[in-house]
Motif scaffolding. Structure first.
Motif, short mmCIF file in Angstrom:
data_model
loop_
_atom_site.label_atom_id
_atom_site.label_comp_id
_atom_site.label_asym_id
_atom_site.label_seq_id
_atom_site.Cartn_x
_atom_site.Cartn_y
_atom_site.Cartn_z
N ILE A 40 0.82 -1.21 0.00
CA ILE A 40 0.00 0.00 0.00
C ILE A 40 0.86 1.26 0.00
O ILE A 40 0.54 2.24 -0.68
N GLY A 41 1.95 1.24 0.74
CA GLY A 41 2.79 2.42 0.87
C GLY A 41 3.36 2.92 -0.44
O GLY A 41 3.68 4.11 -0.57
N ILE B 120 -11.33 0.74 -4.10
CA ILE B 120 -10.85 -0.64 -4.00
C ILE B 120 -11.60 -1.36 -2.87
O ILE B 120 -12.09 -2.47 -3.04
N VAL B 121 -11.69 -0.71 -1.70
CA VAL B 121 -12.39 -1.31 -0.56
C VAL B 121 -13.86 -1.56 -0.92
O VAL B 121 -14.40 -2.64 -0.66
N LYS B 122 -14.48 -0.58 -1.53
CA LYS B 122 -15.89 -0.73 -1.93
C LYS B 122 -16.06 -1.89 -2.90
O LYS B 122 -16.97 -2.71 -2.75
N HIS C 257 -8.18 -5.25 5.21
CA HIS C 257 -8.33 -4.47 6.43
C HIS C 257 -7.26 -3.38 6.57
O HIS C 257 -7.50 -2.35 7.19
N GLN C 258 -6.09 -3.59 5.99
CA GLN C 258 -5.11 -2.51 5.97
C GLN C 258 -5.67 -1.34 5.17
O GLN C 258 -5.55 -0.18 5.58
N LEU C 259 -6.29 -1.64 4.04
CA LEU C 259 -6.91 -0.59 3.23
C LEU C 259 -8.03 0.08 4.01
O LEU C 259 -8.13 1.31 4.06
N SER D 294 -6.78 2.23 6.89
CA SER D 294 -6.11 3.42 6.35
C SER D 294 -7.14 4.47 5.98
O SER D 294 -6.95 5.67 6.22
N LEU D 295 -8.24 4.02 5.41
CA LEU D 295 -9.31 4.95 5.04
C LEU D 295 -10.03 5.51 6.26
O LEU D 295 -10.44 6.67 6.26
N VAL D 296 -10.20 4.69 7.29
CA VAL D 296 -10.82 5.19 8.52
C VAL D 296 -10.00 6.36 9.06
O VAL D 296 -10.55 7.41 9.41
#
Length: 193
Positions: free
Chosen positions: A25-26, A58-60, A101-103, A106-108
């Motif tokens: 992700i980074g 992506i999460v959605k 969950h990392q994504l 990160s969004l939270v």
């Protein structure tokens, strides 16, 4: 050479997922997504104004795909079995260094500063709560003490909390935790029969 700007949003999401899988992700940038899709960075910017918006999409996409897959598998199942399938799906993503969950988390964090991301995440969580509530209602089970909508919110909060703990603790007892969540769900079903 870059392709003409006729790439779909789905193609860009696939490129972004490949970038994350290969480099983490980074290292995800709009430029890397563009290069992976063979388009200009402007094309990616047209679809996703920010990296956080790209991450949200992506999460959605992953969330909606998971629920659609679950609905396809549980159409002919009894409600209790459908919830078991939903928990199994969540359990499979609950692991140390979970991509999804990392994504999500990160969004939270981004949502604390960005109202648009916070609002979109809230909408996504409401959709998950509604889908879970529909599963709970699938066989007509209801209880006045704990309505299915409230039960769905609590189950979703448990699942997200377990995912956070698994992200932070490599030795987190995922199976024990999910067995306990399944027992709680069964208590809800038993109370509503």
């Amino acid at each position: 050479m870059a392709k003409p700007n006729v790439v779909s949003k789905a193609d860009l999401l696939a490129s972004a997922k490949r970038c994350i899988a290969e480099d983490g992700i980074g290292k995800l940038t709009l430029k890397a997504v563009a290069e992976g899709a063979g388009v200009t960075q402007g094309t990616v910017f047209y679809h996703f104004r920010t990296k956080d918006q790209l991450l949200f999409e992506i999460v959605k996409d992953l969330c909606e795909s998971s629920w659609n897959d679950l609905n396809n598998r549980t159409v002919s199942l009894e409600c209790r079995e459908g919830i078991g399938q939903a928990l199994q799906s969540a359990r499979s993503r609950c692991q140390y260094r979970s991509f999804y969950h990392q994504l999500f988390y990160s969004l939270v964090v981004a949502g604390f500063q960005q109202a648009d991301i916070r609002k979109q995440l809230g909408t996504l969580l409401r959709m998950e709560n509604d889908r879970l509530s529909q599963l709970l209602d699938g066989a007509g089970q209801r209880t006045e003490e704990l309505p299915s909508g409230t039960a769905a919110i609590l189950i979703n909060a448990l699942i997200d909390g377990l995912a956070l703990q698994a992200l932070l603790n490599e030795d987190f007892p995922v199976d024990d935790a999910y067995d306990a969540v399944e027992r709680l769900c069964n208590l809800w079903f038993d109370a509503s029969e």
